[in-house]
Write a protein that holds these residues in place. Sequence first.
Motif, PDB file in Angstrom:
ATOM      1  N   ASP A   1      30.944  40.981  38.613  1.00 45.37           N
ATOM      2  CA  ASP A   1      30.329  40.031  39.533  1.00 45.37           C
ATOM      3  C   ASP A   1      31.355  38.971  39.937  1.00 45.37           C
ATOM      4  O   ASP A   1      31.921  38.281  39.090  1.00 45.37           O
ATOM      5  CB  ASP A   1      29.108  39.375  38.874  1.00 45.37           C
ATOM      6  CG  ASP A   1      28.244  38.644  39.881  1.00 45.37           C
ATOM      7  OD1 ASP A   1      28.098  39.135  41.013  1.00 45.37           O
ATOM      8  OD2 ASP A   1      27.715  37.569  39.536  1.00 45.37           O
ATOM      9  N   GLY A   2      31.611  38.867  41.237  1.00 45.67           N
ATOM     10  CA  GLY A   2      32.555  37.882  41.754  1.00 45.67           C
ATOM     11  C   GLY A   2      34.018  38.310  41.690  1.00 45.67           C
ATOM     12  O   GLY A   2      34.899  37.571  42.104  1.00 45.67           O
ATOM     13  N   MET A   3      34.297  39.507  41.191  1.00 48.69           N
ATOM     14  CA  MET A   3      35.674  39.988  41.041  1.00 48.69           C
ATOM     15  C   MET A   3      36.134  40.695  42.320  1.00 48.69           C
ATOM     16  O   MET A   3      35.350  41.351  42.990  1.00 48.69           O
ATOM     17  CB  MET A   3      35.728  40.964  39.858  1.00 48.69           C
ATOM     18  CG  MET A   3      37.130  41.347  39.438  1.00 48.69           C
ATOM     19  SD  MET A   3      37.144  42.509  38.018  1.00 48.69           S
ATOM     20  CE  MET A   3      36.709  41.413  36.673  1.00 48.69           C
TER      21      MET A   3
ATOM     22  N   ILE B   1      37.860  57.297  50.550  1.00 47.43           N
ATOM     23  CA  ILE B   1      38.593  56.090  50.920  1.00 47.43           C
ATOM     24  C   ILE B   1      38.608  55.112  49.744  1.00 47.43           C
ATOM     25  O   ILE B   1      37.831  55.260  48.796  1.00 47.43           O
ATOM     26  CB  ILE B   1      37.956  55.384  52.141  1.00 47.43           C
ATOM     27  CG1 ILE B   1      36.497  54.977  51.841  1.00 47.43           C
ATOM     28  CG2 ILE B   1      38.049  56.246  53.385  1.00 47.43           C
ATOM     29  CD1 ILE B   1      35.898  54.040  52.871  1.00 47.43           C
ATOM     30  N   TRP B   2      39.484  54.143  49.807  1.00 43.51           N
ATOM     31  CA  TRP B   2      39.455  52.978  48.926  1.00 43.51           C
ATOM     32  C   TRP B   2      38.834  51.838  49.738  1.00 43.51           C
ATOM     33  O   TRP B   2      39.202  51.647  50.895  1.00 43.51           O
ATOM     34  CB  TRP B   2      40.863  52.530  48.546  1.00 43.51           C
ATOM     35  CG  TRP B   2      41.579  53.333  47.530  1.00 43.51           C
ATOM     36  CD1 TRP B   2      42.555  54.256  47.767  1.00 43.51           C
ATOM     37  CD2 TRP B   2      41.426  53.265  46.112  1.00 43.51           C
ATOM     38  NE1 TRP B   2      43.002  54.768  46.575  1.00 43.51           N
ATOM     39  CE2 TRP B   2      42.330  54.179  45.535  1.00 43.51           C
ATOM     40  CE3 TRP B   2      40.591  52.532  45.262  1.00 43.51           C
ATOM     41  CZ2 TRP B   2      42.449  54.369  44.162  1.00 43.51           C
ATOM     42  CZ3 TRP B   2      40.695  52.715  43.901  1.00 43.51           C
ATOM     43  CH2 TRP B   2      41.614  53.631  43.358  1.00 43.51           C
ATOM     44  N   VAL B   3      37.955  51.077  49.126  1.00 41.99           N
ATOM     45  CA  VAL B   3      37.409  49.881  49.765  1.00 41.99           C
ATOM     46  C   VAL B   3      37.754  48.691  48.869  1.00 41.99           C
ATOM     47  O   VAL B   3      37.499  48.720  47.665  1.00 41.99           O
ATOM     48  CB  VAL B   3      35.887  49.966  49.946  1.00 41.99           C
ATOM     49  CG1 VAL B   3      35.366  48.701  50.617  1.00 41.99           C
ATOM     50  CG2 VAL B   3      35.509  51.185  50.778  1.00 41.99           C
ATOM     51  N   THR B   4      38.341  47.669  49.474  1.00 33.95           N
ATOM     52  CA  THR B   4      38.720  46.458  48.741  1.00 33.95           C
ATOM     53  C   THR B   4      37.837  45.308  49.202  1.00 33.95           C
ATOM     54  O   THR B   4      37.559  45.169  50.392  1.00 33.95           O
ATOM     55  CB  THR B   4      40.203  46.105  49.003  1.00 33.95           C
ATOM     56  OG1 THR B   4      41.008  47.213  48.593  1.00 33.95           O
ATOM     57  CG2 THR B   4      40.620  44.863  48.240  1.00 33.95           C
ATOM     58  N   GLY B   5      37.400  44.479  48.239  1.00 30.28           N
ATOM     59  CA  GLY B   5      36.616  43.305  48.567  1.00 30.28           C
ATOM     60  C   GLY B   5      36.036  42.660  47.328  1.00 30.28           C
ATOM     61  O   GLY B   5      36.322  43.077  46.199  1.00 30.28           O
TER      62      GLY B   5
ATOM     63  N   ASP C   1      45.037  37.149  44.787  1.00 29.75           N
ATOM     64  CA  ASP C   1      44.956  37.969  43.578  1.00 29.75           C
ATOM     65  C   ASP C   1      44.883  39.441  43.950  1.00 29.75           C
ATOM     66  O   ASP C   1      44.198  39.824  44.881  1.00 29.75           O
ATOM     67  CB  ASP C   1      43.706  37.612  42.763  1.00 29.75           C
ATOM     68  CG  ASP C   1      43.712  36.164  42.315  1.00 29.75           C
ATOM     69  OD1 ASP C   1      44.807  35.592  42.174  1.00 29.75           O
ATOM     70  OD2 ASP C   1      42.619  35.600  42.104  1.00 29.75           O
ATOM     71  N   ALA C   2      45.608  40.252  43.204  1.00 28.16           N
ATOM     72  CA  ALA C   2      45.548  41.699  43.419  1.00 28.16           C
ATOM     73  C   ALA C   2      44.161  42.200  43.026  1.00 28.16           C
ATOM     74  O   ALA C   2      43.572  41.738  42.052  1.00 28.16           O
ATOM     75  CB  ALA C   2      46.619  42.390  42.592  1.00 28.16           C
ATOM     76  N   ALA C   3      43.651  43.130  43.806  1.00 26.94           N
ATOM     77  CA  ALA C   3      42.346  43.700  43.509  1.00 26.94           C
ATOM     78  C   ALA C   3      42.456  44.608  42.289  1.00 26.94           C
ATOM     79  O   ALA C   3      43.437  45.329  42.122  1.00 26.94           O
ATOM     80  CB  ALA C   3      41.827  44.478  44.714  1.00 26.94           C
ATOM     81  N   VAL C   4      41.440  44.581  41.448  1.00 28.09           N
ATOM     82  CA  VAL C   4      41.380  45.428  40.261  1.00 28.09           C
ATOM     83  C   VAL C   4      40.832  46.792  40.671  1.00 28.09           C
ATOM     84  O   VAL C   4      39.779  46.864  41.316  1.00 28.09           O
ATOM     85  CB  VAL C   4      40.451  44.789  39.199  1.00 28.09           C
ATOM     86  CG1 VAL C   4      40.275  45.716  38.007  1.00 28.09           C
ATOM     87  CG2 VAL C   4      40.991  43.434  38.775  1.00 28.09           C
ATOM     88  N   GLU C   5      41.541  47.869  40.331  1.00 32.27           N
ATOM     89  CA  GLU C   5      41.026  49.209  40.631  1.00 32.27           C
ATOM     90  C   GLU C   5      39.855  49.493  39.703  1.00 32.27           C
ATOM     91  O   GLU C   5      39.977  49.396  38.485  1.00 32.27           O
ATOM     92  CB  GLU C   5      42.116  50.267  40.452  1.00 32.27           C
ATOM     93  CG  GLU C   5      43.110  50.273  41.579  1.00 32.27           C
ATOM     94  CD  GLU C   5      44.076  51.454  41.521  1.00 32.27           C
ATOM     95  OE1 GLU C   5      43.892  52.369  40.694  1.00 32.27           O
ATOM     96  OE2 GLU C   5      45.023  51.445  42.329  1.00 32.27           O
TER      97      GLU C   5
END
Length: 138
Positions: A47-49, A108-112, A4-8
Amino acid sequence: MSDDAAVEVYWEDLVPEGFNELTAPLMQHDSQMTQLQPNAPVVEKYDGMRVKVPGFVVPLEGDADKITEFLLVPFFGACVHVPPPPSNQIVHVTFEEGISIDNLYDAIWVTGEMSTEGWKGDIASVGYRLSGEAVEAF
């Protein structure tokens, strides 16, 4: 890692609708930098996204090569040069393997995957946690 693409998600998204941040002095009379809203409410839908959040790094754990734990904050110097923002404006990020951050002055952007579980450290109380997957320049 999810397909799934991360939501900005931006900082204003992390503040519940109708919650007004305190506009009081940032320093106590004894000149101590104190977090004035250590228990600010969070937005539970995150939460959990899987999210992607921009910000600045305040290192907590790691060495000269890799950082394994840091606070992500909305502006440079938060928690270091100026008092911590409300807890819903700080994300506690962990990278199990550690990551290298070239310049702490750069956003920076952080994805997780985000959690609304919260975290408390010596510097500040934090509303959100993020299990980091990737970092890139903002």
